[in-house]
Design an enzyme around this catalytic site. Structure first.
Site, short mmCIF file in Angstrom:
data_model
loop_
_atom_site.label_atom_id
_atom_site.label_comp_id
_atom_site.label_asym_id
_atom_site.label_seq_id
_atom_site.Cartn_x
_atom_site.Cartn_y
_atom_site.Cartn_z
N HIS A 49 0.82 -1.32 -0.02
CA HIS A 49 -0.25 -0.11 -0.12
C HIS A 49 0.93 1.29 -0.06
O HIS A 49 1.95 1.33 0.60
CB HIS A 49 -1.07 0.07 1.23
CG HIS A 49 -1.98 0.88 1.56
ND1 HIS A 49 -1.49 1.96 2.56
CD2 HIS A 49 -2.90 1.70 0.76
CE1 HIS A 49 -2.67 2.97 2.25
NE2 HIS A 49 -3.22 2.76 1.17
N ASN A 50 0.58 2.09 -0.69
CA ASN A 50 1.27 3.54 -0.88
C ASN A 50 2.64 3.11 -0.91
O ASN A 50 3.70 3.60 -0.34
CB ASN A 50 1.04 4.26 0.48
CG ASN A 50 -0.25 5.04 0.47
OD1 ASN A 50 -0.78 4.86 -0.40
ND2 ASN A 50 -0.57 5.67 1.55
N GLU A 101 1.02 -0.21 -5.38
CA GLU A 101 0.01 0.96 -5.78
C GLU A 101 0.65 2.01 -6.02
O GLU A 101 1.98 2.45 -5.58
CB GLU A 101 -0.52 1.05 -4.30
CG GLU A 101 -1.60 2.30 -4.43
CD GLU A 101 -2.49 2.47 -2.99
OE1 GLU A 101 -3.65 2.53 -3.21
OE2 GLU A 101 -1.71 2.82 -2.09
N ASP A 107 -0.21 6.02 -6.84
CA ASP A 107 -1.17 7.22 -7.05
C ASP A 107 -0.82 8.09 -8.05
O ASP A 107 0.25 8.70 -7.98
CB ASP A 107 -1.01 7.85 -5.34
CG ASP A 107 -2.19 7.29 -4.41
OD1 ASP A 107 -2.32 6.04 -4.91
OD2 ASP A 107 -2.34 7.77 -3.71
N HIS A 122 1.08 11.13 -2.68
CA HIS A 122 0.09 11.15 -1.64
C HIS A 122 -0.77 12.33 -1.93
O HIS A 122 -0.34 13.46 -1.32
CB HIS A 122 0.34 10.63 -0.14
CG HIS A 122 -0.65 10.27 0.28
ND1 HIS A 122 -1.22 10.74 1.51
CD2 HIS A 122 -1.39 8.90 0.23
CE1 HIS A 122 -2.09 9.82 2.00
NE2 HIS A 122 -2.09 8.99 1.27
N GLU A 146 -4.14 4.26 -8.52
CA GLU A 146 -5.08 5.09 -7.94
C GLU A 146 -5.11 6.44 -8.68
O GLU A 146 -4.17 7.24 -8.81
CB GLU A 146 -4.59 5.65 -6.51
CG GLU A 146 -5.07 4.67 -5.32
CD GLU A 146 -6.42 4.65 -4.76
OE1 GLU A 146 -6.62 5.76 -5.00
OE2 GLU A 146 -7.16 3.59 -4.59
#
Length: 504
Positions: free
Chosen positions: A66-67, A96, A98, A111, A145
Site C-alpha cells: 500500500h502506498n 500501488e 497514486d 500522496h 489510484e
C-alpha cells in the site's frame, strides 16, 4: 538418520582429515553442520516454487503493498523510487501507484493533497520494469489510484506501453476469454488495475486502433483530505476515463464494492474490489461466510484506513483467514504486521503467490475461522534450548537479561503465546531448556513467530530480534532459528537453537 546420510554429512562438514577418514565427526565438524543451511528451521522444499501455479489468480494469496511510493509517513514524508524497488526485491506482486496531473503533461506519483514529495510516473514505471521479475517470475499487478485528467491518462497509457512493451498484458489470453488466468499463464506479465469502460470483448475488437482523445464518464468515489484534519471525506463525482488507459485493464478491473449480494448477482470474473480495513473487519464479523464465498470468486484487496497517517499497519492475519488475496500493507513500516507478511511469503520460493488452502477455494466448504468444527488438531512441541550471540543495541551490554516469546498467529482458536524465563546477564549464550506445547486447529493458516527480548525494569522490554515462519514450512528435529531485525535485516550469526516436533 541413515548411515549413508551420516557419512555424507561427515564428508561435507568435518574439517579434520584423520577424523573424516575414520567416518567420525569432531566438535568443530558438528558445529559447522549445525550452523549450515541444512539445519535451519525452514524446510528446504519451501525455498522453491513447489505449489500448483495453474489455478486461477483468485485462488492465491498475493503479496501486496500500500502506498508503495512512500518510505515514511503519509503527510510530509518523502516519495522514493526505493519504495518500489525494495518491495519488488521482497517479492511483492501488487504495487500501488497514486497518479496525479503533473507539469509539462507528465503525470506524477505522490500522496494527493499532502506535502509528500513527487515522483515522475515515467520514472516509477522504468524502475518497476527493471526490478519486476528479479525475485519472482510471476505477474505484477499495478494498482493505479488514478486522479489524472483524460489527457494525462493517455500519457500514463503511452508510458505503460512503451516502457513495458511485450511484458504489459494489453489483451485477453486466447485460453482465458471468460475466466481468470493462472500465475503460470501470466509469467513475466504486468497487469494494470484501474477503472474500465465497456467489456473485454469490446477491448479486444479495438486492438490496434487509435484510442487517443476518446474519453468516457464513469461515476467514481473520490477521497479528498481536509488540510486541517487527518481523516478523509468521501464524495462522489464523475471521472472521465481515457479509452487508451481503460483498454489496458484486462483481468484486474477495479470495481467499487457495494454488497456481497450485489457481487453475487452482477460482478464479473475480471472485476476486483478494494475494501478498507474498518469495513472489511466489520463484514468479517457480521457476514464471515458470505465474505469467504466472495473471496473464492473475486480478487479482494484490503487496504489500511485513512487515519493511519503514520503509515502504521493492521494485522493481516484476520483477512488471510477469510481468503482475501491482496492484503495490502505499508512495506516501509516495520513491526509485527510486516513480520507476518515477510514470514508468510517466505513460502513457495518467495514467489509472492501462495495457493490458498483447499477450504478457502472449495465452493462446498463451510469453513468459518471463528468456529472450528470437526477439527483434527496438530500438537506442536517446541523445546527452546539456547541462544547464540543474541543481537544487542549499542546501549546494551553482553549482560542483557534475555527471554524468548513464541507466538502462534492463525484462526482465533490458534492465537496464543508462551514465554521462557529470563536468563540474567547473558546475551552471548543463554540456555533456557524449556518445552512448550501448542494445539493448532488450522495448520494451513498458522504462522509461528519467535521474538527475543531484553527485559528492562525501567524502560520496558527491548526488542532484540524475531523470526516468523509458516507452520507448514517448519522442519522437525534439532534446528537453528535465524534472527532478523525490526527492519527485516539478517542478524547473523545471532540465532536460537530449538528442538521441534509435531504430530498430526
Amino acid at each position: 538418520m541413515s548411515r549413508t546420510i551420516a557419512i555424507e554429512i561427515i564428508q561435507k562438514y568435518e574439517p579434520i582429515d584423520e577424523v573424516r577418514r575414520e567416518r567420525q565427526m569432531s566438535f568443530e565438524g558438528f558445529a559447522r553442520y549445525m550452523d549450515s543451511p541444512e539445519c535451519l528451521l525452514f524446510k528446504h522444499e519451501c525455498k522453491r516454487v513447489y505449489q500448483d501455479m495453474t489455478h486461477p489468480l483468485n485462488d492465491y494469496f498475493i503479496s501486496s503493498s500500500h502506498n508503495t511510493y512512500l518510505i515514511s509517513d503519509q503527510l510530509v514524508g518523502p516519495s522514493d523510487i526505493w519504495g518500489y524497488v525494495s518491495a519488488l526485491v521482497k517479492g511483492c506482486r501488487c504495487l500501488e501507484i497514486d497518479c496525479w496531473d503533473g507539469a509539462q503533461n507528465e503525470p506524477v506519483v505522490y500522496h494527493g493533497y499532502t506535502l509528500t514529495s513527487k515522483l515522475l510516473f515515467k520514472t516509477v514505471i522504468q524502475a518497476i520494469n527493471k526490478y519486476a521479475f528479479m525475485t519472482s517470475d510471476y505477474p505484477v499487478v499495478l494498482s493505479l489510484e488514478n486522479h489524472c485528467s483524460p489527457s494525462q491518462q493517455e500519457v500514463l497509457a503511452d508510458h505503460l506501453q512503451s516502457i513495458f512493451g511485450e511484458s504489459l498484458l494489453a489483451d485477453i489470453l486466447d485460453d482465458y476469454p471468460d475466466k481468470l488466468p493462472s500465475p503460470e499463464a501470466l509469467k513475466f506479465k504486468i497487469l494494470v488495475k484501474n477503472k474500465k469502460i465497456g467489456t473485454l470483448k469490446e477491448t479486444h475488437e479495438r486492438k490496434g486502433s487509435d484510442k487517443h482523445g476518446d474519453n468516457q464518464d464513469k461515476e467514481t468515489e473520490v477521497k479528498k483530505a481536509i488540510s486541517s484534519k487527518l481523516f478523509k471525506k468521501k464524495k462522489t463525482r464523475k471521472l472521465k476515463i481515457a479509452l487508451a488507459l481503460s483498454d489496458l485493464v484486462i483481468y484486474t478491473k477495479a470495481e467499487k464494492f457495494r454488497s456481497f449480494q450485489h457481487s453475487r448477482l452482477y460482478q464479473q470474473f475480471n472485476e476486483n474490489n478494494s475494501i478498507g480495513e474498518s469495513r472489511a473487519r466489520k463484514l468479517s464479523k457480521l457476514k464471515v461466510q458470505e465474505f469467504i464465498l466472495h473471496t473464492r470468486k473475486f480478487i479482494t484487496r484490503i487496504y489500511p484506513k485513512a487515519t493511519r497517517a503514520d503509515s502504521s499497519n493492521f494485522n493481516p492475519q484476520e483477512f488471510w483467514n477469510i481468503g482475501c488475496q491482496m492484503v495490502a500493507l505499508n512495506f516501509q513500516t516495520a513491526g509485527l504486521p510486516m513480520d507476518l507478511q515477510n514470514g508468510k511469503f517466505l513460502d513457495n520460493g518467495a514467489s509472492g503467490y501462495i495457493l490458498k488452502p483447499q477450504f478457502l477455494r472449495d465452493a462446498q466448504s463451510n469453513f468459518n475461522p471463528n468456529i472450528i468444527r470437526d477439527s483434527n488438531p496438530t500438537t506442536l512441541i517446541i523445546r527452546l534450548i539456547s541462544g547464540i550471540q543474541l543481537p544487542l543495541n549499542s546501549a546494551s551490554s553482553n549482560k542483557a537479561d534475555t527471554s524468548v516469546i513464541i507466538e502462534v498467529f492463525g484462526v482465533p482458536n490458534d492465537q496464543t503465546k508462551q514465554q521462557t524465563r529470563v536468563i540474567k546477564k547473558n546475551a552471548f549464550s543463554p540456555r533456557w531448556n524449556e518445552t512448550f506445547t501448542f494445539i493448532i486447529h488450522v495448520p494451513e493458516l498458522a504462522l509461528i513467530r519467535f521474538v527475543v527480548e531484553n527485559q528492562g525494569l525501567i524502560t520496558g522490554n527491548e526488542f532484540l530480534g524475531q523470526y516468523t515462519i509458516p507452520f507448514l514450512c517448519m522442519n522437525k528435529g534439532y534446528r537453528r532459528v535465524p534472527l532478523f531485525s525490526r527492519m527485516g535485516e539478517s542478524l547473523e550469526p545471532a540465532s536460537l537453537f530449538v528442538y521441534v516436533w509435531y504430530v498430526q
